[in-house]
Scaffold this motif. Structure first.
Motif, PDB file in Angstrom:
ATOM      1  N   GLU A  60      82.920  23.623  68.504  1.00  0.00           N
ATOM      2  CA  GLU A  60      81.318  23.140  68.910  1.00  0.00           C
ATOM      3  C   GLU A  60      81.600  22.888  70.421  1.00  0.00           C
ATOM      4  O   GLU A  60      80.682  22.839  71.263  1.00  0.00           O
ATOM      5  N   ARG A  96      81.957  25.673  72.513  1.00  0.00           N
ATOM      6  CA  ARG A  96      80.622  26.443  72.444  1.00  0.00           C
ATOM      7  C   ARG A  96      79.798  25.896  73.273  1.00  0.00           C
ATOM      8  O   ARG A  96      78.972  26.412  74.057  1.00  0.00           O
ATOM      9  N   MET A 101      78.087  28.198  76.215  1.00  0.00           N
ATOM     10  CA  MET A 101      76.669  28.365  76.180  1.00  0.00           C
ATOM     11  C   MET A 101      75.659  27.491  76.869  1.00  0.00           C
ATOM     12  O   MET A 101      74.746  27.708  77.344  1.00  0.00           O
ATOM     13  N   GLU A 103      85.544  30.964  77.901  1.00  0.00           N
ATOM     14  CA  GLU A 103      86.621  30.787  77.395  1.00  0.00           C
ATOM     15  C   GLU A 103      87.838  31.677  77.685  1.00  0.00           C
ATOM     16  O   GLU A 103      87.724  32.516  78.485  1.00  0.00           O
ATOM     17  N   ALA A 152      75.288  32.893  68.333  1.00  0.00           N
ATOM     18  CA  ALA A 152      75.786  31.837  67.511  1.00  0.00           C
ATOM     19  C   ALA A 152      74.667  30.812  67.091  1.00  0.00           C
ATOM     20  O   ALA A 152      75.080  30.565  65.945  1.00  0.00           O
ATOM     21  N   ARG A 153      74.022  30.691  67.907  1.00  0.00           N
ATOM     22  CA  ARG A 153      73.043  29.475  67.454  1.00  0.00           C
ATOM     23  C   ARG A 153      71.845  29.843  67.052  1.00  0.00           C
ATOM     24  O   ARG A 153      71.145  29.388  65.924  1.00  0.00           O
ATOM     25  N   CYS A 209      82.887  32.750  71.344  1.00  0.00           N
ATOM     26  CA  CYS A 209      82.268  31.318  70.875  1.00  0.00           C
ATOM     27  C   CYS A 209      80.727  31.479  71.014  1.00  0.00           C
ATOM     28  O   CYS A 209      80.030  30.580  70.291  1.00  0.00           O
ATOM     29  N   ALA A 210      80.174  32.253  71.685  1.00  0.00           N
ATOM     30  CA  ALA A 210      78.841  32.304  71.755  1.00  0.00           C
ATOM     31  C   ALA A 210      78.080  33.484  70.869  1.00  0.00           C
ATOM     32  O   ALA A 210      76.901  33.398  70.803  1.00  0.00           O
ATOM     33  N   ARG A 219      78.386  35.099  66.684  1.00  0.00           N
ATOM     34  CA  ARG A 219      78.763  35.230  65.319  1.00  0.00           C
ATOM     35  C   ARG A 219      78.860  36.717  64.868  1.00  0.00           C
ATOM     36  O   ARG A 219      78.086  37.277  65.062  1.00  0.00           O
TER      37      ARG A 219
END
Length: 181
Positions: free
Chosen positions: A43, A46, A50, A56, A75-76, A151-152, A154
Motif C-alpha cells: 500500500e 501503491r 498512484m 516501481e 487496483a483501487r 502495483c497500480a 490487479r
C-alpha cells in the motif's frame, strides 16, 4: 563553491534517471522467487505510484513476467484496463500492453518530468497514475507500449473473471489475437 552543488544535482538526476529508463537489465530474481511484499509495504508503494506519480522498480514487481490468461484492472477502482492477449514482453521490466481494453478507460497527459517528454496514463474513474505510453511497441499492433506499474493494477485470472463480475471480457481473453476490437 557553486560548482559542488551543481555537480551534486547532476549526479542525483543522472543516477535517478536509470529508474525511469525505457529498458533495464534484470538484476533481481524472477517474481516467482521474490518474497511477497507485506500488505502495508504494497500500500505504501501503491500510494507512491498512484497518488504521487512514482514508478516501481523494473523487474521487481508482480506482473512484469506474468503469462497467465486473464484481465488487469485498476487496483483501487476495479476498472477493466488491459487483457492478457494484449500483453507482451517489452524487455523493460514492467507489464507492457499494446492497447487498453477500452481507450475511454484511461486518460493521457503530457509529462515533462525526468528531463524528457512522456505521455502519462491515468485511470479515468480513479484518476490514478498507472504508467506511461511510448511509441516503441510492436508495429503490427499499433506501435504503442503501455508501460504500467504492477502495483497500480490487479490481475484477475481467467477462471475467476465471471465470479468477480468481469464475464463480459472473457471473449477478449479467450481470443488468440484480440485484433477484432
Amino acid at each position: 563553491m557553486k560548482f559542488i552543488p551543481a555537480l551534486l544535482a547532476t549526479v542525483i538526476v543522472a543516477g535517478g534517471a536509470g529508474i525511469y529508463a525505457y529498458a533495464q537489465q534484470r538484476t533481481t530474481a524472477p517474481a516467482a522467487q521474490q518474497p511477497q511484499r507485506s500488505p502495508s509495504a504494497l500500500e505504501r508503494l501503491r500510494s507512491l505510484v498512484m497518488d504521487h506519480n512514482g514508478t516501481e522498480r523494473a523487474f521487481d514487481n508482480e506482473y512484469w513476467n506474468n503469462h497467465e490468461a486473464g484481465l488487469y484492472v485498476e487496483a483501487r477502482t476495479g476498472e477493466a484496463l488491459f487483457v492478457s492477449t494484449d500483453k507482451y514482453d517489452s524487455g523493460s521490466g514492467w507489464p507492457s500492453f499494446t492497447r487498453p481494453v477500452d481507450p475511454n478507460a484511461i486518460t493521457m497527459h503530457e509529462d515533462y518530468t525526468m528531463g524528457m517528454r512522456r505521455i502519462e496514463i491515468r485511470s479515468r474513474n480513479g484518476d490514478h497514475h498507472l504508467g506511461h505510453v511510448f511509441d516503441d511497441g510492436p508495429r503490427g499492433s499499433g506501435g504503442q507500449r503501455f508501460c504500467i506499474n504492477s502495483c497500480a493494477i490487479r490481475f484477475i485470472p481467467r477462471a475467476q473473471m465471471q465470479a468477480e463480475g468481469y464475464g463480459q471480457y472473457l471473449a477478449l481473453v479467450d481470443s488468440a489475437q484480440s485484433t477484432t476490437r
